[in-house]
Scaffold this motif. Structure first.
Motif, PDB file in Angstrom:
ATOM      1  N   LEU A 318       0.829  -1.207   0.000  1.00 22.75           N
ATOM      2  CA  LEU A 318       0.000   0.000   0.000  1.00 22.75           C
ATOM      3  C   LEU A 318       0.864   1.257   0.000  1.00 22.75           C
ATOM      4  N   ARG A 319       1.966   1.210   0.742  1.00 18.45           N
ATOM      5  CA  ARG A 319       2.858   2.367   0.763  1.00 18.45           C
ATOM      6  C   ARG A 319       3.414   2.649  -0.637  1.00 18.45           C
ATOM      7  N   LEU A 320       3.818   1.583  -1.341  1.00 14.15           N
ATOM      8  CA  LEU A 320       4.340   1.762  -2.697  1.00 14.15           C
ATOM      9  C   LEU A 320       3.278   2.309  -3.643  1.00 14.15           C
ATOM     10  N   LEU A 321       2.022   1.967  -3.385  1.00 15.73           N
ATOM     11  CA  LEU A 321       0.925   2.462  -4.226  1.00 15.73           C
ATOM     12  C   LEU A 321       0.549   3.901  -3.895  1.00 15.73           C
ATOM     13  N   GLY A 322       1.117   4.450  -2.832  1.00 14.47           N
ATOM     14  CA  GLY A 322       0.890   5.859  -2.512  1.00 14.47           C
ATOM     15  C   GLY A 322      -0.034   6.113  -1.353  1.00 14.47           C
ATOM     16  N   VAL A 323      -0.421   5.078  -0.607  1.00 13.68           N
ATOM     17  CA  VAL A 323      -1.297   5.278   0.553  1.00 13.68           C
ATOM     18  C   VAL A 323      -0.504   5.970   1.662  1.00 13.68           C
ATOM     19  N   GLU A 324      -1.087   7.009   2.253  1.00 15.35           N
ATOM     20  CA  GLU A 324      -0.403   7.772   3.297  1.00 15.35           C
ATOM     21  C   GLU A 324      -0.799   7.349   4.699  1.00 15.35           C
ATOM     22  N   ARG A 325      -1.974   6.744   4.847  1.00 12.62           N
ATOM     23  CA  ARG A 325      -2.384   6.286   6.170  1.00 12.62           C
ATOM     24  C   ARG A 325      -3.387   5.158   6.021  1.00 12.62           C
ATOM     25  N   VAL A 326      -3.244   4.155   6.903  1.00 11.53           N
ATOM     26  CA  VAL A 326      -4.193   3.052   6.996  1.00 11.53           C
ATOM     27  C   VAL A 326      -4.817   3.121   8.387  1.00 11.53           C
ATOM     28  N   VAL A 327      -6.138   3.148   8.448  1.00  9.95           N
ATOM     29  CA  VAL A 327      -6.857   3.198   9.726  1.00  9.95           C
ATOM     30  C   VAL A 327      -7.528   1.851   9.945  1.00  9.95           C
ATOM     31  N   ALA A 328      -7.186   1.197  11.048  1.00  7.85           N
ATOM     32  CA  ALA A 328      -7.779  -0.095  11.398  1.00  7.85           C
ATOM     33  C   ALA A 328      -8.218  -0.057  12.855  1.00  7.85           C
ATOM     34  N   PHE A 329      -8.984  -1.071  13.264  1.00 11.96           N
ATOM     35  CA  PHE A 329      -9.554  -1.103  14.606  1.00 11.96           C
ATOM     36  C   PHE A 329      -9.080  -2.356  15.334  1.00 11.96           C
ATOM     37  N   ASP A 330      -8.659  -2.170  16.564  1.00 15.10           N
ATOM     38  CA  ASP A 330      -8.142  -3.249  17.396  1.00 15.10           C
ATOM     39  C   ASP A 330      -9.187  -3.603  18.452  1.00 15.10           C
ATOM     40  N   ILE A 331      -9.718  -4.829  18.393  1.00 15.83           N
ATOM     41  CA  ILE A 331     -10.718  -5.268  19.371  1.00 15.83           C
ATOM     42  C   ILE A 331     -10.111  -6.244  20.379  1.00 15.83           C
ATOM     43  N   GLY A 332      -8.772  -6.294  20.432  1.00 12.26           N
ATOM     44  CA  GLY A 332      -8.110  -7.144  21.414  1.00 12.26           C
ATOM     45  C   GLY A 332      -8.036  -8.603  21.024  1.00 12.26           C
ATOM     46  N   GLU A 333      -8.066  -8.897  19.714  1.00 10.89           N
ATOM     47  CA  GLU A 333      -8.014 -10.283  19.254  1.00 10.89           C
ATOM     48  C   GLU A 333      -6.837 -10.478  18.300  1.00 10.89           C
TER      49      GLU A 333
END
Length: 552
Positions: A318-333
């Protein structure tokens, strides 16, 4: 010391010895006193210097104690205080409730943006109630008394719970949206109906300067689900409520409460309004515009499987494709090693923003439906938190990647190409890409590095899925107002809606098992190694991360 000085010192010692022995005559006391006086007079200058130096040191010590700590000491103290007391809550807010965080010097490594850190709702409500906000007992006849923290009911730390008739509302977040001509406050919640009807509702909008709130009706209710996909009693569905803000040029609401029946009703919920700053961006047709792209991901659930290597490969691609930020959610699993790998990208690298989340538990045992509904909630939270920062936001999973094809090597070039081709629309809400499977049942190429899953799996099923099945999109956040995990559900009136991207320009590569096993052999699968255009740089970047993490 001089001989005279030695004699004086010896005389004093003799005098003191005699006094202690109690064997000296009264006249001798007077003579001894004169000797002490003469001795002190002879040493007055050194004594004055010693006493003066001690006083000066004392003054300097007190002045230094009043100075602020150094940058390194302040950073170390602040971070240790935050980690020790409450992760994500500024140390100043814990020590002095109600005070905003102020960083004179930014830290060397930025872990998280200040606007993405949750404020302390309890502190805000208590602090404001003690000042000049709308006062009055709840037993009085005052319209819309200020909400009390003690009246809020939390289903879990992320959701406030209110029941209205036979409906349950689970309030999650609120956002200030200045995209429309009349700015709005958007309230994101889960509600136990997908079709309605909904009781009459009002927004009580509270401001930092206190006083009475603005009382405005809910003007629109958008549900992120269709009942034909599943309508189960007792399950809550992602729902967005809109309230127009009066006088938006003067002030922005700090808090919002949703009340029912009467606009003056005492509030049993209160949400801090997230106000994402609008960056200074070049005009849309400016040559300096850089088409910034981010990616929204659902909650990560890998409790029994270490996916560290897969996450590194996916994030670096994703970084190579030009994405500047990835937002994900951590539910403790997550396994310990996966958490450690993601912590590198969140705390050190900065590419990943990992938001903690506690899933809403309900009475139904239909976890598959509840998980898909939770995904929709998360995608819309990501959309509204980042709607001003990026020109496009992708919504896809960690085993998926939207891949530009041909000579296109980045999302920027892909989007520019699509904008040029889209001659019939000047306001396209989303560009959507057809799904094609790269399943593990089709063997990896043994000539390619096997430790890289996507790089080594370059055989896919022959056909792309239909344009209405399992597509994934890049959304224009200035136009999309509600999204599902596969496509936008609502967009602004001036938008043309989503566009089906031709498969020779781009495709959504899905690295998982197929839905129809017949497609593993018929039509004959094809080799599709377009990812190898990134092979050299991707391998180099991944191995560099492996070394940083101490992998062998």
């Amino acid at each position: 010391m001089s001989i005279g000085g030695a004699r004086k010192s010896g005389s004093v010692r003799q005098c003191l010895s005699s006094l202690e022995a109690g064997s000296i005559a009264p006249d001798a006391y007077w003579m001894g006193s004169r000797m002490v006086y003469k001795l002190l007079r002879a040493w007055r200058t050194p004594l004055i210097c010693v006493v003066g130096s001690m006083g000066l040191l004392l003054v300097l010590h007190q002045l230094l104690a009043q100075l602020p700590p150094s940058n390194s000491a302040r950073s170390s103290s602040s971070s240790s205080s935050v980690n020790r007391k409450s992760p994500g809550l500024p140390a100043q807010a814990q020590l002095l409730p109600g005070l905003p965080r102020i960083d004179v010097d930014p830290p060397a490594v930025v872990v998280d943006d200040e606007k993405n850190r949750p404020l302390d709702l309890k502190t805000v409500l208590h602090q404001n109630a003690q000042q000049h906000w709308a006062q009055g007992s709840r037993r009085s006849h005052q319209c819309a008394p200020y909400p009390r923290y003690e009246d809020l009911v939390f289903k879990n730390p992320d959701f406030q719970w209110v029941t209205v008739g036979n409906l349950s509302y689970f309030f999650y977040n609120a956002y200030y949206d200045c995209r429309p001509a009349a700015p709005e406050v958007m309230v994101l919640a889960m509600v136990t109906t997908v079709t309605g009807p909904y009781p009459a509702a009002f927004c009580q909008l509270w401001y930092e300067d206190g006083g009475q709130p603005d009382l405005v009706p809910v003007t629109d209710t958008k549900v992120g689900w269709y009942d034909v996909w599943g309508d189960v009693e007792g399950i809550a569905y992602p729902t967005m409520f809109s309230c127009v803000v009066p006088e938006p040029d003067i002030r922005v609401p700090q808090l919002v409460s949703l009340v029912f029946g009467s606009r003056c009703a005492p509030a049993r919920n209160a949400l801090i309004v997230i106000n994402a700053q609008v960056p200074q961006r070049p005009p849309p047709n400016s040559k300096q515009q850089q088409l910034r792209t981010g990616v929204c991901v659902k909650f990560l659930s890998f409790p029994d499987r270490d996916v560290s290597d897969r996450m590194v490969e996916w994030l670096e691609l994703l970084r190579l494709l030009g994405v500047e930020r990835v937002v994900a959610f951590d539910i403790g699993e997550l396994t310990a090693n996966t958490s450690r790998t993601l912590a590198h990208y969140a705390d050190v690298d900065g590419l990943l923003q990992l938001r903690p989340h506690q899933v809403l538990e309900e009475q139904s045992d239909d976890w598959d439906l509840r998980s898909r509904l939770t995904e929709v909630l998360m995608y819309n939270d990501c959309l509204y938190r980042n709607m001003y920062e990026f020109d496009y936001l992708g919504v896809f999973d960690v085993d998926e990647v939207i891949m530009p094809l041909g000579e296109l090597l980045s999302y920027r070039s892909l989007l520019q190409q699509l904008q040029q081709l889209d001659v019939n629309c000047s306001a396209r809400s989303s560009f959507c890409f057809r799904n094609v499977y790269f399943p593990k049942e089709l063997a990896a190429d043994p000539a390619l590095p096997q430790q890289f899953y996507m790089l080594s799996h370059v055989t896919r099923v022959a056909d792309h899925l239909d344009a209405n099945l399992a597509i994934k999109c890049l959304h224009n956040p200035q136009l999309v107002t509600l999204t599902h995990n596969h496509f936008p559900m609502r967009w602004r009136a001036e938008s043309c809606g989503p566009m089906d991207v031709p498969v020779h320009i781009g495709q959504m590569q899905h690295y998982r098992h197929v839905d129809d096993e017949e497609t593993l052999s018929r039509p004959t699968p094809v080799r599709d190694d377009n990812i190898l255009r990134f092979r050299q740089q991707l391998v180099q970047n991944c191995l560099d991360v492996h070394r940083r993490l101490g992998w062998t």
